[in-house]
Write a protein that holds these residues in place. Structure first.
Motif, short mmCIF file in Angstrom:
data_model
loop_
_atom_site.label_atom_id
_atom_site.label_comp_id
_atom_site.label_asym_id
_atom_site.label_seq_id
_atom_site.Cartn_x
_atom_site.Cartn_y
_atom_site.Cartn_z
N ARG A 36 5.19 -10.37 7.94
CA ARG A 36 5.28 -9.64 5.96
C ARG A 36 3.72 -9.53 6.07
N ILE A 37 3.10 -9.26 7.03
CA ILE A 37 2.06 -8.97 6.43
C ILE A 37 2.37 -7.75 5.94
N PHE A 38 3.29 -6.74 6.17
CA PHE A 38 3.42 -5.92 5.53
C PHE A 38 3.28 -5.66 4.19
N PRO A 39 4.32 -6.15 3.59
CA PRO A 39 4.66 -6.74 2.10
C PRO A 39 3.94 -7.62 1.58
N ALA A 40 3.21 -7.88 1.68
CA ALA A 40 2.58 -8.89 1.15
C ALA A 40 1.28 -7.79 1.18
N ALA A 41 0.53 -6.78 1.62
CA ALA A 41 0.31 -6.27 1.64
C ALA A 41 -0.09 -4.73 1.21
N GLY A 42 1.55 -4.38 0.96
CA GLY A 42 2.18 -3.05 0.19
C GLY A 42 1.73 -2.13 1.03
N LEU A 43 2.21 -2.79 2.41
CA LEU A 43 1.78 -1.90 3.55
C LEU A 43 2.98 -1.13 4.17
N ASP A 44 2.69 -0.57 5.04
CA ASP A 44 4.00 0.23 4.86
C ASP A 44 3.80 -0.21 7.33
N HIS A 52 -0.44 -11.74 -4.70
CA HIS A 52 -0.38 -10.91 -3.98
C HIS A 52 -0.90 -9.54 -4.41
N ASP A 53 -1.30 -8.96 -5.65
CA ASP A 53 -1.98 -8.81 -6.41
C ASP A 53 -3.30 -8.29 -5.81
N ALA A 54 -4.32 -9.65 -5.28
CA ALA A 54 -5.05 -9.18 -4.89
C ALA A 54 -4.84 -8.48 -3.52
N VAL A 55 -4.37 -9.16 -2.80
CA VAL A 55 -4.25 -8.51 -1.43
C VAL A 55 -3.97 -7.50 -0.72
N ARG A 56 -3.31 -6.98 -2.16
CA ARG A 56 -2.72 -5.00 -2.14
C ARG A 56 -4.20 -4.86 -2.80
N ALA A 57 -4.80 -5.28 -3.58
CA ALA A 57 -6.03 -4.47 -4.25
C ALA A 57 -7.00 -4.54 -3.00
N ALA A 58 -6.72 -5.77 -2.19
CA ALA A 58 -8.11 -5.77 -0.28
C ALA A 58 -7.83 -4.86 0.19
N ALA A 59 -6.29 -4.61 0.46
CA ALA A 59 -6.05 -3.74 1.30
C ALA A 59 -5.91 -2.33 1.10
N THR A 60 -5.98 -1.45 -0.64
CA THR A 60 -6.52 -0.76 -0.50
C THR A 60 -8.72 -0.20 -0.47
N PHE A 61 -9.16 -1.33 -0.83
CA PHE A 61 -10.32 -1.58 -0.94
C PHE A 61 -10.66 -0.62 0.38
N LEU A 62 -10.02 -1.80 1.81
CA LEU A 62 -10.42 -1.25 3.33
C LEU A 62 -10.09 0.14 3.65
N ASP A 63 -9.09 0.82 3.09
CA ASP A 63 -9.11 1.59 3.27
C ASP A 63 -10.11 2.61 2.57
N GLU A 64 -10.60 2.21 1.54
CA GLU A 64 -11.39 3.19 1.00
C GLU A 64 -12.93 3.14 1.13
N HIS A 65 -13.12 1.65 1.87
CA HIS A 65 -14.57 1.53 1.38
C HIS A 65 -15.33 0.77 3.38
N SER A 66 -14.09 1.95 4.82
CA SER A 66 -14.32 1.18 5.61
C SER A 66 -15.59 1.43 5.46
N ASP A 67 -16.46 2.31 5.30
CA ASP A 67 -17.93 3.23 5.73
C ASP A 67 -19.05 1.55 5.71
N LEU A 68 -18.02 0.58 4.22
CA LEU A 68 -19.45 -0.52 4.24
C LEU A 68 -19.24 -1.29 5.44
#
Ligand code: SF4
Length: 233
Positions: free
Chosen positions: A122-130, A159-175
């Motif tokens: 369920r972590i995948f749909p929760a984070a909007g990831l496949d 739900h929106d926050a988890v998805r936002a976090a997943a996007t953030f982690l993808d875009e800011h891995s250098d931080l």
């Protein structure tokens, strides 16, 4: 992982149109945070699904899992790359099946690795990831069947926050802290769930929450806090 008693239905028999109730989002995500942080068993209604046991996954086993380690033939284990001595991986056979899966059931279910006990698709749909790896087709198919419910505004916000976090982690891995950046979709989904509270702000007067774009430093601090002083570099 779900190869427990009552196994039998093959994921390949399932239709993607067969939705499965995933529960209210807030309840689920708070419970999942607890699972991530404590290592306690996750409570997944697998209903005989064995997708995660048949998808070419390496199962990490910690040195302290002595009961589990005593149940698995040594020749099936090998040292986990980049981890301290004693951490091992359980591999898979030429079909991508875990060697402990026998007759579509886990032969060591009561003693299965912590990785299996805490696994949750369920972590995948929760984070909007496949689960987008070619080897993970069965997991991706099963994950797409889950349907969360959102009876309150808080369910939607989380739900929106988890998805936002997943996007953030993808875009800011250098931080992120050294060694803290997720390297797989599974790790990104788990981390997004763990730190998603940083992406929520509560109004003290109305007690309502909104999803915010946090300061990257705040995310880094939360990750260090969750993972302990070893990451505080
Ligand atoms: S040990 Fe293997 S068969 Fe058992 S739950 Fe884990 S992946 Fe599935």
């Amino acid at each position: 992982m779900g190869a427990g008693e009552g196994g039998g239905s093959e994921v390949g028999d399932m239709s993607e149109a067969d939705d499965v109730a995933a529960g209210d989002f807030s309840s689920w995500v708070v419970g999942m945070q607890e699972t991530i942080r404590s290592g306690h068993d996750s409570d997944v209604p697998c209903d005989g699904c064995t997708a995660c046991c048949t998808s070419s996954q390496f199962i990490h086993i910690d040195p302290d899992e002595t009961d589990t380690l005593s149940r698995i033939p040594e020749e099936l284990l090998f040292p986990a790359p980049r981890l301290p001595r004693g951490h091992v991986l359980l591999g898979y056979d030429e079909r991508g099946h875990c060697p402990m899966l026998v007759d579509n059931q886990c032969s060591i279910y009561e003693h299965r690795p912590r990785t299996c006990r805490t696994y949750e698709c369920r972590i995948f749909p929760a984070a909007g990831l496949d689960a987008d790896d070619d080897d993970k087709v069965l997991i991706a198919r099963q994950a797409r069947r889950w349907r969360f419910t959102f009876p309150t505004r808080s369910d939607r916000d989380r739900h929106d926050a988890v998805r936002a976090a997943a996007t953030f982690l993808d875009e800011h891995s250098d931080l992120l802290p050294d060694g803290g950046a997720p390297t797989t979709v599974t790790q990104r989904a788990l981390l997004a769930i763990d730190v998603h509270d940083v992406f929520l702000r509560r109004d003290e007067e109305t007690d309502r929450t909104t999803v915010v774009d946090p300061d990257p430093v705040a995310v880094r601090v939360e990750m260090v806090r969750r993972r302990g002083p070893r990451d505080a570099t």
